[in-house]
Design a protein around this motif. Structure first.
Motif, mmCIF file in Angstrom:
data_model
loop_
_atom_site.group_PDB
_atom_site.id
_atom_site.type_symbol
_atom_site.label_atom_id
_atom_site.label_comp_id
_atom_site.label_asym_id
_atom_site.label_seq_id
_atom_site.Cartn_x
_atom_site.Cartn_y
_atom_site.Cartn_z
ATOM 1 N N THR A 296 0.831 -1.209 0.000
ATOM 2 C CA THR A 296 0.000 0.000 0.000
ATOM 3 C C THR A 296 0.865 1.259 0.000
ATOM 4 O O THR A 296 0.467 2.295 -0.538
ATOM 5 N N VAL A 297 2.054 1.170 0.593
ATOM 6 C CA VAL A 297 2.973 2.309 0.575
ATOM 7 C C VAL A 297 3.395 2.613 -0.858
ATOM 8 O O VAL A 297 3.392 3.769 -1.306
ATOM 9 N N VAL A 298 3.755 1.556 -1.592
ATOM 10 C CA VAL A 298 4.146 1.731 -2.992
ATOM 11 C C VAL A 298 2.980 2.267 -3.807
ATOM 12 O O VAL A 298 3.142 3.157 -4.652
ATOM 13 N N GLY A 299 1.769 1.738 -3.545
ATOM 14 C CA GLY A 299 0.597 2.206 -4.273
ATOM 15 C C GLY A 299 0.309 3.672 -4.030
ATOM 16 O O GLY A 299 -0.041 4.419 -4.957
ATOM 17 N N THR A 300 0.449 4.122 -2.792
ATOM 18 C CA THR A 300 0.209 5.526 -2.470
ATOM 19 C C THR A 300 1.243 6.424 -3.129
ATOM 20 O O THR A 300 0.926 7.485 -3.686
ATOM 21 N N GLN A 301 2.509 6.006 -3.086
ATOM 22 C CA GLN A 301 3.557 6.784 -3.752
ATOM 23 C C GLN A 301 3.312 6.865 -5.253
ATOM 24 O O GLN A 301 3.488 7.921 -5.867
ATOM 25 N N ALA A 302 2.898 5.753 -5.842
ATOM 26 C CA ALA A 302 2.618 5.746 -7.278
ATOM 27 C C ALA A 302 1.463 6.684 -7.601
ATOM 28 O O ALA A 302 1.492 7.401 -8.613
#
Length: 409
Positions: A296-302
């Motif tokens: 979810t961290v990667v998704g939010t950054q993306a």
């Protein structure tokens, strides 16, 4: 003599700097997206229902995903811009604004599966209600993002490496409890799409492996202009870990769960406990939880990369967090089937994938954009062919999905 010593010392420093630059690089952050809950349920379900039949799809998808991630890194490192920024620069305002909603929908669909996986893990581990589990996963992701802002990019890269190690270790533990036979491994590497539902699962594996948001975030993280050779090594190592983990997920399904009627995370976890023990179930759920929270961290950054690049506006990460996570929490609170949510999210990703691959391959193949770093003709042709194959597979998935909806109606 002194000059020679200084030159030697400088060369050693340069080599050390290059080595450090790829050991924990941006590809490892993007690779977290390759082992998210969508990958877990798709790969394990494929193994459980069809044995090792689709192992070749996992291998092929990884072999395609590696060059895709390298192109994303090369684009960012060479141009100093993320893919959304480049699209915005080279397209008219109406086209740019029309492109944004689908990219936003992809970000939301990505977080849907990730929050769902973490919420189910918390529910099965501690009895936490699904909506509350989704909120807790969102909070944990927000804490990691805040820590990343505080301690810098290296912190999130280290988190990514530790997460990949935990997820891989957990599934290897499950695999060792009941591995498939060597003859099954060999058979699984022979291309075949025979059997009910195989095409849908194959498309799901591809969609869960070559994910749109991983391209966006990698192109942004690579803007530090590191050497392309370092990016190649970085991508090769990260994809080796992620691809091996995905293969192990499928082999766990083929070895321990073959013939199971698992239809979701909860059913899979129950079958794991029944067939290979409670310790394996615990390892599976911990892997699912780690996978959900970190992805979810990667998704939010993306999502932040997409918004800032296409709309040319900087959006606080907490606002991005709400945009991508709240829909998942609301849908869980409304009692929508987790399996339905997961299937829908993968269909959305399938729609968004060609809209990322086409501009990525076109941009990196253009000497006007990339200069001398443009793709060679063989690479450009190969990537164009791979993109066409992915599009055809995704179209097949969408056709079957629509037919299924019409028949259900």
């Amino acid at each position: 003599m002194t000059i020679v010593k200084a030159s030697s010392a400088q060369r050693l420093d340069d080599r050390a700097a290059v080595a450090a630059s790829w050991r924990i690089g941006p590809a490892f952050v993007a690779a977290v997206a390759y082992v998210d809950p969508g990958n877990v349920v798709t790969n394990v379900a494929a193994g459980a229902s069809h044995g090792t039949t689709l192992l070749w799809v996992v291998v092929l998808a990884t072999l395609v995903a590696g060059p895709v991630q390298y192109l994303a890194a090369k684009l960012g490192a060479t141009t100093g811009k993320s893919l959304p920024e480049l699209i915005a620069d080279r397209c008219s305002r109406p086209v740019r604004l029309a492109y944004w909603p689908q990219a936003e929908a992809v970000s939301i669909a990505t977080d849907l599966a990730e929050v769902l996986g973490a919420a189910i893990a918390l529910h099965l581990l501690f009895g936490v209600p699904l909506p509350l589990g989704g909120l807790l996963a969102a909070v944990a992701g927000a804490v990691l993002l805040a820590a990343g802002d505080r301690f810098g990019p290296c912190f999130l890269r280290n988190v990514a490496v530790v997460s990949l190690a935990l997820i891989a270790g957990a599934f290897i533990f499950c695999l060792l409890a009941r591995p498939p036979g060597l003859d099954e491994l060999g058979a699984g590497l022979v291309p075949s799409l025979e059997g009910d539902g195989v095409l849908v699962l194959a498309a799901g594996i591809v969609g869960a492996t070559i994910m749109p948001h991983a391209v966006h975030i990698h192109s942004a993280l690579a803007r530090d202009h590191r050497r392309l050779s370092a990016h190649r090594t970085d991508v090769a190592l990260a994809m080796l870990v992620a691809g091996t983990t995905n293969a192990v997920m499928l082999l766990v399904g083929a070895g321990a769960l073959q013939g199971s009627t698992s239809g979701g995370f909860g059913a899979i976890a129950t079958d794991v406990a029944a067939r290979i023990g409670s310790a394996a179930q615990l390892a599976f759920l911990v892997a699912l939880l780690v996978s959900g929270v970190t992805s979810t961290v990667v998704g939010t950054q993306a999502g932040a990369v997409v918004t800032s690049g296409l709309l040319r506006r900087s959006v606080p990460l907490w606002a991005r967090r709400c945009t991508t996570v709240l829909p998942a929490v609301v849908l869980l609170a409304l009692g929508v089937s987790p399996v339905t949510l997961l299937i829908t999210s993968q269909v959305v990703l399938a729609i968004g994938l060609p809209l990322v691959l086409v501009p990525l391959v076109a941009a990196t193949s253009s000497p006007r954009v990339m200069g001398t770093a443009a793709n060679t003709r063989p690479l450009a042709i190969t990537m164009a062919a791979a993109t066409t194959a992915v599009i055809c597979l995704d179209v097949s998935l969408l056709v079957q999905f629509v037919q299924g909806c019409l028949q259900a109606g």
